[in-house]
Design an enzyme around this catalytic site. Structure first.
Site, PDB file in Angstrom:
ATOM      1  N   THR A  44       2.129  53.458  20.077  1.00  0.00           N
ATOM      2  CA  THR A  44       1.681  54.525  20.968  1.00  0.00           C
ATOM      3  C   THR A  44       0.270  54.228  21.442  1.00  0.00           C
ATOM      4  O   THR A  44      -0.430  53.372  20.907  1.00  0.00           O
ATOM      5  CB  THR A  44       1.666  55.883  20.247  1.00  0.00           C
ATOM      6  OG1 THR A  44       0.632  55.864  19.245  1.00  0.00           O
ATOM      7  CG2 THR A  44       3.001  56.200  19.593  1.00  0.00           C
ATOM      8  N   ILE A 107      -0.584  54.588  15.563  1.00  0.00           N
ATOM      9  CA  ILE A 107      -1.399  55.595  16.236  1.00  0.00           C
ATOM     10  C   ILE A 107      -2.839  55.094  16.255  1.00  0.00           C
ATOM     11  O   ILE A 107      -3.331  54.549  15.266  1.00  0.00           O
ATOM     12  CB  ILE A 107      -1.287  56.969  15.542  1.00  0.00           C
ATOM     13  CG1 ILE A 107      -2.081  58.029  16.315  1.00  0.00           C
ATOM     14  CG2 ILE A 107      -1.708  56.912  14.083  1.00  0.00           C
ATOM     15  CD1 ILE A 107      -1.821  59.458  15.828  1.00  0.00           C
ATOM     16  N   ILE A 138      -2.418  52.352  11.482  1.00  0.00           N
ATOM     17  CA  ILE A 138      -3.562  52.864  12.232  1.00  0.00           C
ATOM     18  C   ILE A 138      -4.079  51.751  13.140  1.00  0.00           C
ATOM     19  O   ILE A 138      -4.452  50.677  12.672  1.00  0.00           O
ATOM     20  CB  ILE A 138      -4.675  53.357  11.291  1.00  0.00           C
ATOM     21  CG1 ILE A 138      -4.105  54.339  10.250  1.00  0.00           C
ATOM     22  CG2 ILE A 138      -5.792  53.986  12.113  1.00  0.00           C
ATOM     23  CD1 ILE A 138      -3.414  55.545  10.817  1.00  0.00           C
ATOM     24  N   LYS A 139      -4.112  52.028  14.444  1.00  0.00           N
ATOM     25  CA  LYS A 139      -4.547  51.018  15.412  1.00  0.00           C
ATOM     26  C   LYS A 139      -6.071  51.013  15.525  1.00  0.00           C
ATOM     27  O   LYS A 139      -6.681  52.045  15.823  1.00  0.00           O
ATOM     28  CB  LYS A 139      -3.931  51.274  16.783  1.00  0.00           C
ATOM     29  CG  LYS A 139      -2.450  50.998  16.844  1.00  0.00           C
ATOM     30  CD  LYS A 139      -1.851  51.348  18.191  1.00  0.00           C
ATOM     31  CE  LYS A 139      -2.144  50.329  19.253  1.00  0.00           C
ATOM     32  NZ  LYS A 139      -1.388  50.619  20.506  1.00  0.00           N
ATOM     33  N   ILE A 140      -6.642  49.848  15.301  1.00  0.00           N
ATOM     34  CA  ILE A 140      -8.087  49.646  15.405  1.00  0.00           C
ATOM     35  C   ILE A 140      -8.337  48.511  16.387  1.00  0.00           C
ATOM     36  O   ILE A 140      -7.737  47.440  16.260  1.00  0.00           O
ATOM     37  CB  ILE A 140      -8.698  49.304  14.032  1.00  0.00           C
ATOM     38  CG1 ILE A 140      -8.556  50.491  13.076  1.00  0.00           C
ATOM     39  CG2 ILE A 140     -10.165  48.910  14.164  1.00  0.00           C
ATOM     40  CD1 ILE A 140      -9.069  50.230  11.674  1.00  0.00           C
TER      41      ILE A 140
END
Length: 368
Positions: A44, A107, A138-140
């Protein structure tokens, strides 16, 4: 029609849908894609959420309640998006239980924090806690500030999707950040087998930028290289991944139960209509990788995509030769990578502001 997608999956490519909405979740569409179209993951971003919230009515009741509870726009965004991701994680939980690395839903941390290490860490922790599902990623972003954040959150046992990777140099830094985080997690006594990660290497944007520069140069040699940079760049990146996968450092972590940080081919929708619409899927087939596709690309591959075996392993040398030819034609590769990263972060932030504006409008509508 989906037999082609199954053939792709059987070749070892994990198909992740680059889209999510409450409509997909509640209508059963996402579950159907998992059941019938070999989809085993979801990614996403704020633009995806902005479109979903603007176009559907399934968010209205929750927005109305959050407005009544006097929540601010950032709190509303957090609640809406984490609920969608939590529910998507539940749909994909059987996939996560039956496979080693799939069944994941990503996300993003708040994009405005891309150059702030500590704030990125705090955002990642908040998202991880709120979604509260082991199969969330978790997108970083792979900015310089992001490197330390990746290490810090992995060391805490948080699974990560590192996004916005364009250059080989930055990709090597990402892999090092992940391994360092695993080493710290091991030293912290955590179970490494529960930590997952992918490294999202962007594809189509590379061709868009390089082609523009090759066309400006305009020589026959330069023009003949259009459409070749992105795939070559990805193949060189995969060779770097294979190098790390064969290292003693990784071997020690693998023996301790660690999972590899799989390459994920991102931005695989073709932006130049002159190129085949399945180009960035068919030319990057290799086992133990992820290809995250917009639905349009996934449908195109289901209709006419071809799997012609491994198109990546052992091709790093030939790919580097193409990159060298592009440089020799007059393209400043370092400047290309810098421009792409800066543009990527700017788009990342603009995407967030689009989501903020969309949610503000919905809050005004539901609060009136």
């Amino acid at each position: 029609m989906t037999d082609r997608l199954k053939t792709l999956a059987d070749a070892g490519v994990s198909i992740w849908l680059d889209d999510l909405s409450r409509e997909r979740i509640e209508s059963g569409n996402l579950a159907s894609l998992v059941e019938e179209s070999s989809v085993v993951g979801v990614t996403t971003n704020p633009t995806i959420f902005a479109g979903a919230i603007a176009e559907g009515e399934r968010y209205d009741e929750q927005v109305r309640q959050l407005v009544a509870d006097d929540k601010g726009v950032d709190e509303v965004i957090f609640e809406l998006t984490t609920e969608d991701v939590r529910n998507a994680c539940d749909i994909l939980a059987p996939v996560a239980a039956s496979t080693k690395d799939d069944g994941r839903v990503s996300i993003e941390v708040e994009p405005d924090l891309a150059h702030d290490t500590e704030a990125t860490i705090a955002s990642a922790q908040a998202l991880w806690s709120a979604v509260d599902r082991e199969n969330v990623l978790i997108k970083i972003p792979a900015t310089q500030a992001g490197m330390a954040a990746i290490t810090a959150v992995v060391a805490q046992g948080i699974s990560v999707n590192v996004t916005l990777i364009f250059s080989l140099e930055r990709y090597r830094a990402v892999m090092d950040a992940y391994l360092t985080g695993l080493e710290q997690a091991r030293d912290n006594g955590l179970d490494l087998s529960r930590i997952r990660s992918v490294a999202s290497f962007f594809i189509s944007r590379v061709d868009s930028e390089v082609d523009k520069r090759l066309e400006a140069i305009g020589t026959d040699d330069a023009l003949a290289l259009r459409g070749k940079a992105a795939i070559a760049n990805a193949r060189v990146a995969y060779a770097a991944f294979a190098e790390i996968a064969g290292s003693d450092r990784w071997g020690i972590l693998a023996d301790a139960g660690a999972n590899a940080q799989r390459p994920l081919w991102a931005s695989t929708g073709v932006k130049n209509s002159e190129y085949p619409d399945t180009l960035y899927v068919s030319e990057l087939v290799v086992a133990d990788t992820v290809n995250t596709m917009p639905e349009k690309t996934m449908q195109a591959f289901a209709d006419h995509g071809e799997v012609e075996g491994d198109k990546v392993t052992g091709r790093g040398g030939a790919a580097q030769s193409i990159l060298d030819q592009i440089a020799a034609a007059g393209v400043d590769w370092t400047d290309v990578m810098l421009a792409l990263e800066n543009e990527g972060v700017d788009k990342f932030i603009a995407s967030w502001h689009e989501l903020v504006d969309t949610v503000k409008a919905q809050m005004e509508k539901q609060g009136s």
